[in-house]
Design an enzyme around this catalytic site. Sequence first.
Site, PDB file in Angstrom:
ATOM      1  N   ARG A 196       0.333 -50.473   0.609  1.00  0.00           N
ATOM      2  CA  ARG A 196       1.022 -51.507  -0.162  1.00  0.00           C
ATOM      3  C   ARG A 196       2.365 -50.993  -0.653  1.00  0.00           C
ATOM      4  O   ARG A 196       2.426 -50.178  -1.575  1.00  0.00           O
ATOM      5  CB  ARG A 196       0.170 -51.979  -1.339  1.00  0.00           C
ATOM      6  N   ASP A 220      -3.748 -51.568 -14.712  1.00  0.00           N
ATOM      7  CA  ASP A 220      -2.569 -51.199 -13.941  1.00  0.00           C
ATOM      8  C   ASP A 220      -1.394 -52.021 -14.455  1.00  0.00           C
ATOM      9  O   ASP A 220      -1.486 -52.659 -15.501  1.00  0.00           O
ATOM     10  CB  ASP A 220      -2.800 -51.337 -12.436  1.00  0.00           C
TER      11      ASP A 220
END
Length: 551
Positions: A163, A451
């Site tokens: 990613r 996150d």
Amino acid sequence: MNTADRMQVLAARGERFDEILTPEALAFLTRLHDQFAGRRHDRLDARMQRRAAIDNGRDLRFLDETRAIREDADWRVAGAGPGLEDRRVEITGPTDRKMTINALNSGAKVWLADQEDATSPTWANVIGGQVNLFDAIRRQIDFTTDDGKEYKLGETTPTIVMRPRGWHLVEKHLRYIDPAGIASPASGSLVDFGLYFFHNAKELIARGSGPYFYLAKTENHLEARLWDDVFTFSENALGIPHGTIRATVLIETITAAFEMDEILYELRDHCAGLNAGRWDYIFSIIKNFRGRGASFVLPDRAKITMTVPFMRAYTELLVQTCHKRGAHAIGGMSAFIPNRKDPAVTERALEQVAADKRREAGDGFDGTWVAHPDLIATARAEFDAVLGDRPNQVDRQRPDVHVEARDLLDLRIDGQVTDEGVRANVSIAVRYLESWLRGVGAAAIDNLMEDAATAEISRSQLWQWMHQGIVTQEGTPVTRELVERLLAETLAGATRSPGDKFDEAAEVFRLVTLGEDYPTFLTIPAYSRYLIDETASVATGPVRTVLGAVA
């Protein structure tokens, strides 16, 4: 100035960085920027215009101009590449060396090697992560801790899907000089993608897999088209057959939810599926509708579950859209994580994750995410119960699903803003920022995996609650003074240590939460203020104009 010299490295080169930042790789990055940097800026400008229109009262809708694409039942996407046929459990995580080995030994079907929300983009993490991926793909990776514990790869490892950072982020340790001599920071997206693809695409193909990517923060089909053109250009540049790249797009913005068919269509030669990126999706809704009045105010984060109306509509539509186009639908990540030192916490986490994955498998998802190796068996059991020996359930078409625009915007939730919800948001945001500023982008806080996306929810809710004059269930007005007091309590209760970043975290928190203006991403000012290597300010080569990042 030759091509390689127009991508300038402005930071110190760490151990083995020269293996990644080769003249050939830098020349490839330059070519990517020559072709696509201008279009990237155009797309980011369009984002800001659309955001302003929403803030001014324009409601989102399914696009009239792309109706023919949605109504054409015949087209399909490329689908799974080698090693992506069965994605029932994917583990996500950053690309530091220890975490890389743990993910590859986890028993998951796929590892999402995350250079985005789970990675703090220090220069060491960005290029060190590329070194670790290079080694992992070639099975030459190991790691020994200071106390002598060794980490090595097992025989069977997951398929890697990398990613890269979203279009809005820059890499300020690399400076791109365009053919006219104008300088700007490099695109984080093109840097992450380009270095990984250049060094590893042919090796991945030779080993029976391929260059696979998760695309983050995509807001519409024109941004997907830009990625598709990047893929085609890159395949041609390396002499790789068209369609070798496979991408899975995270539907994690409210605008993208209205263009799922179109996103798949634009990427159809390179697309494997879509993912329900739940936390960024919630953040996107808060961000886009933060100034639209009380009907757009959400309650405590804990009340925003996957079963509330707007989240059900979004995930049901995602599964239906994917399957009618031959694409995989991948579920999201529950925030609950086990604690090996606390059996009660672990039991609760396993129960929560099992229920979450049972719902996803029952709804038709083909796979799901977990953030911890100890959750893999639980998630797999729920998908095994539905899939059996089948690799996926793309054949389940979900004709029963009928989602309209108003369903995606039905933000009614049975819940309120509470004193504890306000306090939790302050605590989580500050503690996560402190971790991020130390270079750790995925942090276990209060037995939840946090996150950048979950921190964004926390600070965005606080900003919205203050500006909408919200009063908590207990009768407490959510004001700047209240948040400042809770910030002081958080800092007073923190376990301090030499070199911690709590003071800096508090400064960033105030900037992105307490200001009159609302920064679109907390990571942008935090990165610019605190994560730039001091050597990156050293100028080299002719520069006529220096352009800042487009947020």
